[in-house]
Design a protein around this motif. Structure first.
Motif, PDB file in Angstrom:
ATOM      1  N   TYR A  31       1.344  -2.230  39.740  1.00 30.70           N
ATOM      2  CA  TYR A  31       2.432  -1.584  40.482  1.00 30.70           C
ATOM      3  C   TYR A  31       2.479  -0.091  40.184  1.00 30.70           C
ATOM      4  O   TYR A  31       2.522   0.742  41.103  1.00 30.70           O
ATOM      5  CB  TYR A  31       3.759  -2.242  40.107  1.00 30.70           C
ATOM      6  N   VAL A  32       2.459   0.276  38.894  1.00 30.37           N
ATOM      7  CA  VAL A  32       2.510   1.687  38.514  1.00 30.37           C
ATOM      8  C   VAL A  32       1.281   2.419  39.036  1.00 30.37           C
ATOM      9  O   VAL A  32       1.380   3.536  39.568  1.00 30.37           O
ATOM     10  CB  VAL A  32       2.632   1.832  36.978  1.00 30.37           C
ATOM     11  N   ALA A  33       0.100   1.794  38.909  1.00 32.58           N
ATOM     12  CA  ALA A  33      -1.134   2.419  39.396  1.00 32.58           C
ATOM     13  C   ALA A  33      -1.059   2.667  40.904  1.00 32.58           C
ATOM     14  O   ALA A  33      -1.504   3.726  41.398  1.00 32.58           O
ATOM     15  CB  ALA A  33      -2.336   1.534  39.058  1.00 32.58           C
ATOM     16  N   HIS A  34      -0.499   1.718  41.641  1.00 35.28           N
ATOM     17  CA  HIS A  34      -0.352   1.882  43.093  1.00 35.28           C
ATOM     18  C   HIS A  34       0.571   3.055  43.413  1.00 35.28           C
ATOM     19  O   HIS A  34       0.268   3.875  44.299  1.00 35.28           O
ATOM     20  CB  HIS A  34       0.206   0.593  43.707  1.00 35.28           C
ATOM     21  N   GLN A  35       1.676   3.157  42.712  1.00 35.67           N
ATOM     22  CA  GLN A  35       2.624   4.242  42.965  1.00 35.67           C
ATOM     23  C   GLN A  35       1.998   5.601  42.649  1.00 35.67           C
ATOM     24  O   GLN A  35       2.192   6.570  43.390  1.00 35.67           O
ATOM     25  CB  GLN A  35       3.889   4.039  42.125  1.00 35.67           C
ATOM     26  N   VAL A  36       1.250   5.676  41.569  1.00 37.65           N
ATOM     27  CA  VAL A  36       0.589   6.936  41.206  1.00 37.65           C
ATOM     28  C   VAL A  36      -0.464   7.302  42.249  1.00 37.65           C
ATOM     29  O   VAL A  36      -0.571   8.463  42.666  1.00 37.65           O
ATOM     30  CB  VAL A  36      -0.036   6.831  39.796  1.00 37.65           C
ATOM     31  N   ALA A  37      -1.235   6.315  42.694  1.00 35.51           N
ATOM     32  CA  ALA A  37      -2.289   6.574  43.680  1.00 35.51           C
ATOM     33  C   ALA A  37      -1.727   7.017  45.021  1.00 35.51           C
ATOM     34  O   ALA A  37      -2.401   7.712  45.788  1.00 35.51           O
ATOM     35  CB  ALA A  37      -3.142   5.316  43.855  1.00 35.51           C
TER      36      ALA A  37
END
Length: 359
Positions: free
Chosen positions: A71-77
């Motif tokens: 989830y965090v990786a998706h938001q950062v990307a």
């Protein structure tokens, strides 16, 4: 050689000056376009969760199915992609419009709406939230990001007048702490809302008022309820969980009235209740009078569906303690907020415990 050094030095100094001027211009522009939030002791503070301000259904699905790290990786990307508006978005825009009108009349006043983003998101997600807020030119300067912990403990520190969330458990926790709160729902169809006037609609019992009358209805029936209301017509009802928010709205409305702007006030309030006016309406109006409060419009539905009336009112937010009315309002395009309070909620939770065995 010395001339070259002097030239390079001058160039460096000029660059530093240019950078300084650019930074100064940026902050000057920030001050002009996005005034600093008012001091909490004077403001009407509205705390909204990230999932009420923005539509994060897809992101939530990633969190639930793939876990926090994905989830965090998706938001950062995707942090340069603005999130789409959620159920509280137009409400927040309407609050900002009221602030603009107040500043026109009272340039130095601190009595304004202060919008706080209150979320249990991790700080890494904050960049996307900030970028989205700036994309839509929203004035939200205060953030509380609790990294997976419940943000409820911070609400009193922010002197919160209203908390809006998609998480019903957090909303219940906030109400138990004595803070006005509601669970927001996106309407199934979209209505065009006013861009110049904040419109807020309230149910009566278990929202503005206590649930004492609903207890009588559920335990003794309608006839006993009507007799009770007639007998105690001149005794004010006890306050409900959102009375303090109506009070805060009324305080700001009076600032416009003092400038002879009653008919042009950018805040309009509605009471829409299932009560019958003739049988049980007088006590409601006398209660508001005893509190020194008023609503702009009072609609007594006598048990008729509220959805069609709300479709005409087109509020930016509608508060009710009964999910039956929330569902009917959603179907016709009303942005609705459930207030989990009173005997109706206890009955609902009791059935849930019977069905699931979970408390």
């Amino acid at each position: 050689m010395s001339e070259i050094k002097q030239s390079n030095s001058a160039t460096s100094e000029e660059k530093d000056e240019q950078d300084w001027n650019a930074a100064k211009a940026f902050f000057d522009n920030l001050k002009t376009n996005k005034p600093r939030p008012p001091k909490s002791q004077y403001a009407v503070t509205v705390a909204v969760s990230s999932r009420t301000l923005f539509n994060m259904v897809a992101e939530r699905k990633i969190y639930e199915e793939e876990g926090l790290e994905k989830y965090v990786a998706h938001q950062v990307a995707h942090e340069d992609e603005p999130l789409k508006p959620g159920p509280a978005f137009q409400f927040v825009q309407a609050l900002m419009n009221v602030n603009s009108r107040l500043r026109e009349l009272y340039p130095d006043s601190e009595e304004l709406f202060d919008i706080v983003l209150m979320t249990n998101n991790h700080a890494q997600v904050g960049v996307r939230l900030i970028n989205s807020i700036n994309h839509y030119d929203l004035t939200i300067e205060r953030f509380c990001m609790t990294g997976g912990e419940s943000p409820i403990g911070y609400l009193k520190a922010y002197m919160t007048n209203l908390y809006l969330s998609k998480d019903s458990e957090k909303v219940t926790e906030a109400i138990e702490e004595g803070i006005a709160a509601a669970t927001m729902f996106m309407p199934e169809v979209e209505n065009e809302l006013s861009e110049t006037q904040l419109r807020v609609a309230f149910d009566g019992d278990a929202v503005l008022f206590s649930d004492e009358s609903e207890i009588i209805v559920k335990q003794q029936g309608l006839d006993s309820f009507f007799d009770h209301e007639k007998e105690f017509e001149n005794k004010p009802l006890a306050q409900g969980p959102l009375k303090c928010f109506l009070e805060a709205l009324g305080k700001l409305q009076k600032k416009f009235y003092l400038k002879n702007e009653r008919m042009n006030c950018p805040i309009r309030t509605f009471l829409i209740t299932a009560r019958s006016a003739a049988s049980s309406g007088a006590r409601v109006l006398k209660t508001l009078r005893s509190w020194g409060l008023e609503v702009d419009e009072a609609l007594f539905m006598a048990g008729a569906p509220k959805g069609p009336m709300l479709q005409k009112i087109k509020p930016h937010i509608y508060f009710d303690d009964q999910m039956f009315h929330i569902e009917g309002a959603k179907e016709l395009g009303t942005i609705s907020a459930h207030v989990p309070y009173g005997i109706g909620q206890k009955y609902h939770r009791g059935k849930l415990i019977e069905q699931t065995g979970k408390k």
